[in-house]
Design a protein around this motif. Structure first.
Motif, PDB file in Angstrom:
ATOM      1  N   MET A 237       0.908  -1.078  -0.081  1.00 19.76           N
ATOM      2  CA  MET A 237      -0.210  -0.044  -0.168  1.00 19.76           C
ATOM      3  C   MET A 237       0.727   1.284  -0.022  1.00 19.76           C
ATOM      4  O   MET A 237       0.526   2.157  -0.900  1.00 19.76           O
ATOM      5  CB  MET A 237      -0.912   0.070   1.172  1.00 19.76           C
ATOM      6  N   VAL A 238       1.956   1.272   0.675  1.00 18.79           N
ATOM      7  CA  VAL A 238       2.861   2.431   0.521  1.00 18.79           C
ATOM      8  C   VAL A 238       3.528   2.627  -0.583  1.00 18.79           C
ATOM      9  O   VAL A 238       3.555   3.651  -1.090  1.00 18.79           O
ATOM     10  CB  VAL A 238       3.636   2.272   1.877  1.00 18.79           C
ATOM     11  N   SER A 239       3.711   1.213  -1.180  1.00 16.54           N
ATOM     12  CA  SER A 239       4.423   1.545  -2.588  1.00 16.54           C
ATOM     13  C   SER A 239       3.400   1.928  -3.783  1.00 16.54           C
ATOM     14  O   SER A 239       3.801   2.684  -4.675  1.00 16.54           O
ATOM     15  CB  SER A 239       4.955   0.280  -3.057  1.00 16.54           C
ATOM     16  N   ALA A 240       1.987   1.772  -3.420  1.00 16.05           N
ATOM     17  CA  ALA A 240       1.141   2.161  -4.264  1.00 16.05           C
ATOM     18  C   ALA A 240       1.105   3.680  -4.379  1.00 16.05           C
ATOM     19  O   ALA A 240       0.944   4.236  -5.500  1.00 16.05           O
ATOM     20  CB  ALA A 240      -0.167   1.638  -3.878  1.00 16.05           C
ATOM     21  N   THR A 241       1.152   4.361  -3.170  1.00 20.81           N
ATOM     22  CA  THR A 241       1.244   5.712  -3.147  1.00 20.81           C
ATOM     23  C   THR A 241       2.330   6.521  -4.083  1.00 20.81           C
ATOM     24  O   THR A 241       2.233   7.157  -4.797  1.00 20.81           O
ATOM     25  CB  THR A 241       0.889   6.363  -1.737  1.00 20.81           C
ATOM     26  N   LEU A 242       3.511   5.955  -3.877  1.00 24.63           N
ATOM     27  CA  LEU A 242       4.598   6.369  -4.442  1.00 24.63           C
ATOM     28  C   LEU A 242       4.636   6.081  -5.797  1.00 24.63           C
ATOM     29  O   LEU A 242       5.052   6.789  -6.574  1.00 24.63           O
ATOM     30  CB  LEU A 242       5.876   5.664  -3.746  1.00 24.63           C
ATOM     31  N   GLY A 243       4.033   5.019  -6.119  1.00 28.21           N
ATOM     32  CA  GLY A 243       4.091   4.630  -7.690  1.00 28.21           C
ATOM     33  C   GLY A 243       3.155   5.273  -8.343  1.00 28.21           C
ATOM     34  O   GLY A 243       3.324   5.838  -9.569  1.00 28.21           O
ATOM     35  N   LEU A 244       2.028   5.741  -7.688  1.00 31.50           N
ATOM     36  CA  LEU A 244       1.069   6.774  -8.432  1.00 31.50           C
ATOM     37  C   LEU A 244       1.435   8.082  -8.465  1.00 31.50           C
ATOM     38  O   LEU A 244       1.375   8.710  -9.625  1.00 31.50           O
ATOM     39  CB  LEU A 244      -0.155   7.160  -7.400  1.00 31.50           C
ATOM     40  N   ALA A 245       2.347   8.629  -7.717  1.00 34.79           N
ATOM     41  CA  ALA A 245       3.210  10.073  -7.892  1.00 34.79           C
ATOM     42  C   ALA A 245       4.147   9.974  -8.846  1.00 34.79           C
ATOM     43  O   ALA A 245       4.131  10.763  -9.955  1.00 34.79           O
ATOM     44  CB  ALA A 245       3.891  10.322  -6.666  1.00 34.79           C
ATOM     45  N   ASN A 246       4.946   8.642  -8.970  1.00 32.00           N
ATOM     46  CA  ASN A 246       6.190   8.418 -10.176  1.00 32.00           C
ATOM     47  C   ASN A 246       5.484   8.356 -11.527  1.00 32.00           C
ATOM     48  O   ASN A 246       5.973   8.970 -12.520  1.00 32.00           O
ATOM     49  CB  ASN A 246       6.863   7.159  -9.815  1.00 32.00           C
ATOM     50  N   ALA A 247       4.067   7.514 -11.770  1.00 32.21           N
ATOM     51  CA  ALA A 247       3.483   7.594 -12.902  1.00 32.21           C
ATOM     52  C   ALA A 247       3.085   8.942 -13.376  1.00 32.21           C
ATOM     53  O   ALA A 247       3.126   9.022 -14.467  1.00 32.21           O
ATOM     54  CB  ALA A 247       2.384   6.602 -12.645  1.00 32.21           C
ATOM     55  N   ILE A 248       2.355   9.756 -12.302  1.00 28.38           N
ATOM     56  CA  ILE A 248       1.918  11.230 -12.943  1.00 28.38           C
ATOM     57  C   ILE A 248       3.274  11.943 -13.475  1.00 28.38           C
ATOM     58  O   ILE A 248       3.043  12.583 -14.487  1.00 28.38           O
ATOM     59  CB  ILE A 248       1.004  11.724 -11.602  1.00 28.38           C
ATOM     60  N   ILE A 249       4.344  11.698 -12.508  1.00 20.27           N
ATOM     61  CA  ILE A 249       5.661  12.698 -12.974  1.00 20.27           C
ATOM     62  C   ILE A 249       5.956  12.179 -14.392  1.00 20.27           C
ATOM     63  O   ILE A 249       6.454  13.015 -15.160  1.00 20.27           O
ATOM     64  CB  ILE A 249       6.483  12.671 -11.915  1.00 20.27           C
ATOM     65  N   THR A 250       5.992  10.676 -14.422  1.00 19.72           N
ATOM     66  CA  THR A 250       6.712  10.185 -15.688  1.00 19.72           C
ATOM     67  C   THR A 250       5.804  10.723 -17.018  1.00 19.72           C
ATOM     68  O   THR A 250       6.413  10.983 -17.987  1.00 19.72           O
ATOM     69  CB  THR A 250       6.902   8.777 -15.399  1.00 19.72           C
ATOM     70  N   GLU A 251       4.569  10.446 -16.924  1.00 23.76           N
ATOM     71  CA  GLU A 251       3.589  10.763 -17.977  1.00 23.76           C
ATOM     72  C   GLU A 251       3.613  12.277 -18.155  1.00 23.76           C
ATOM     73  O   GLU A 251       3.813  12.644 -19.530  1.00 23.76           O
ATOM     74  CB  GLU A 251       2.028  10.582 -17.567  1.00 23.76           C
ATOM     75  N   SER A 252       3.870  13.319 -17.255  1.00 25.31           N
ATOM     76  CA  SER A 252       4.052  14.673 -17.617  1.00 25.31           C
ATOM     77  C   SER A 252       5.253  14.856 -18.115  1.00 25.31           C
ATOM     78  O   SER A 252       5.338  15.571 -19.143  1.00 25.31           O
ATOM     79  CB  SER A 252       4.036  15.399 -16.420  1.00 25.31           C
ATOM     80  N   ALA A 253       6.275  14.243 -17.889  1.00 33.67           N
ATOM     81  CA  ALA A 253       7.552  14.387 -18.539  1.00 33.67           C
ATOM     82  C   ALA A 253       7.500  13.915 -20.014  1.00 33.67           C
ATOM     83  O   ALA A 253       8.096  14.475 -21.026  1.00 33.67           O
ATOM     84  CB  ALA A 253       8.860  13.709 -17.740  1.00 33.67           C
ATOM     85  N   LEU A 254       6.760  12.820 -20.250  1.00 35.79           N
ATOM     86  CA  LEU A 254       6.892  12.436 -21.811  1.00 35.79           C
ATOM     87  C   LEU A 254       5.945  13.351 -22.499  1.00 35.79           C
ATOM     88  O   LEU A 254       6.206  13.712 -23.654  1.00 35.79           O
ATOM     89  CB  LEU A 254       6.225  10.878 -21.804  1.00 35.79           C
ATOM     90  N   SER A 255       4.755  13.601 -21.956  1.00 37.04           N
ATOM     91  CA  SER A 255       4.077  14.798 -22.550  1.00 37.04           C
ATOM     92  C   SER A 255       4.784  16.048 -22.773  1.00 37.04           C
ATOM     93  O   SER A 255       4.700  16.612 -23.813  1.00 37.04           O
ATOM     94  CB  SER A 255       2.786  15.002 -21.827  1.00 37.04           C
ATOM     95  N   PHE A 256       5.698  16.342 -21.911  1.00 41.87           N
ATOM     96  CA  PHE A 256       6.456  17.775 -22.150  1.00 41.87           C
ATOM     97  C   PHE A 256       7.454  17.763 -22.954  1.00 41.87           C
ATOM     98  O   PHE A 256       7.657  18.541 -23.597  1.00 41.87           O
ATOM     99  CB  PHE A 256       7.095  18.113 -20.442  1.00 41.87           C
TER     100      PHE A 256
END
Length: 318
Positions: A237-256
């Motif tokens: 569950m802790v990894s889930a929260t960190l994974g959600l944040a990492n996925a949002i940042i990575t998608e934003s980087a790819l779109s940027f």
């Protein structure tokens, strides 16, 4: 005279308290986690139900309303072009910024949640298998080391360039890119979860209840499903929260970087990319999506800190 001895008074016992109430008591004592949860709930409701309240089409072009500044400029200088019809302003094509933020949030959060669940599934499956089955521990951990040694962002860029056209042709420009981004992020972010779960499983294997279950002939599938997975849910569950944040940042980087969704399909990262050309004249176009990304990721990280403390029995109750 016969002495009558009264039976011992029965002392009423309190019902056993559910451990999840203890978890909640510890979680709500973490002010940052509560604020993060409140903001994540707010931003999720805003992007899901906001378009039903603010009904402007994010792709509607209105050249007559282009380059409108946010409404606060009207309060500073009445000569600045601003209107209550577009409280966060418009872009150079007249598209409403508030509508684009809500539409972009739907895509960014959807990518984050789906990619996080994929990475958790892969990480938990590989971690449990490596920790429980000794014969596959070596190969799976060397595979994990290999993925950890790879530069993930350049690897994602290569994956996008190799498979983007074929998936867009097979599933359409939006769905194809969504599948590609989710899959790319999911298969490149499971390694930390796998290592954490493997360590916990190795420790649980030596516990008495696991040895007792093995002595009565419990099958490996039941052992994993009934005894191991429930006891490693806290790090997952802790990894889930960190994974959600990492996925949002990575998608934003790819779109940027211009390798994400099509140009007419808004995401928070795509809004940042589109705003960089005129950032000096209209800095608010960078501020709004940047704030959305930063505050969402910050709230998720605070939730992860709160869950880590609440799910740790050594900290709970302090």
């Amino acid at each position: 005279m016969t002495e009558i001895i009264a039976p011992d008074a029965v002392v009423p016992t309190q019902p056993t308290r559910n451990q999840w109430w203890d978890v909640w008591d510890q979680f709500k004592s973490h002010k940052g986690a509560l604020l993060g949860s409140g903001f994540l709930i707010f931003i999720t409701i805003a992007v899901l139900f906001g378009p039903y309240v603010w009904t402007l089409d994010p792709q509607r072009l209105d050249i007559r309303a282009k380059d409108i500044r946010p409404i606060y400029n009207l309060l500073w200088d009445g000569s600045v072009k601003a209107t209550w019809a577009h409280p966060l302003g418009t872009d150079n094509l007249g598209r409403d910024t508030l509508a684009k933020l809500m539409a972009g949030g739907q895509v960014s959060l959807a990518v984050g949640w789906v990619a996080m669940m994929l990475s958790l599934f892969l990480g938990a499956a590989i971690g449990v298998s490596a920790g429980y089955f000794r014969r596959v521990d070596g190969p799976l951990m060397r595979l994990t080391d290999l993925f950890l040694a790879l530069p993930l962002l350049p690897l994602l860029l290569v994956i996008m360039l190799l498979f983007r056209d074929s998936l867009r042709a097979g599933f359409g420009p939006e769905v194809g890119i969504f599948i590609l981004i989710v899959t790319g992020i999911g298969i490149t972010s499971w390694m930390q979860t796998a290592r954490i779960v493997r360590g916990d499983v190795l420790a649980l294997k030596e516990r008495e209840f696991i040895l007792a279950a093995r002595s009565i002939g419990t099958s490996p599938a039941k052992m994993i499903g009934r005894h191991l997975l429930p006891n490693v849910m806290s790090p997952i569950m802790v990894s889930a929260t960190l994974g959600l944040a990492n996925a949002i940042i990575t998608e934003s980087a790819l779109s940027f970087l211009g390798l994400g969704f099509p140009s007419d399909f808004p995401t928070w990262g795509k809004l940042l990319f589109d705003a960089t050309d005129r950032m000096e004249l209209y800095p608010e176009r960078v501020i709004w999506p940047g704030l959305a990304i930063s505050l969402t990721v910050l709230s998720v990280n605070y939730i992860g800190d709160g869950l880590r403390d609440a799910l740790d029995p050594r900290i709970r109750g302090r």
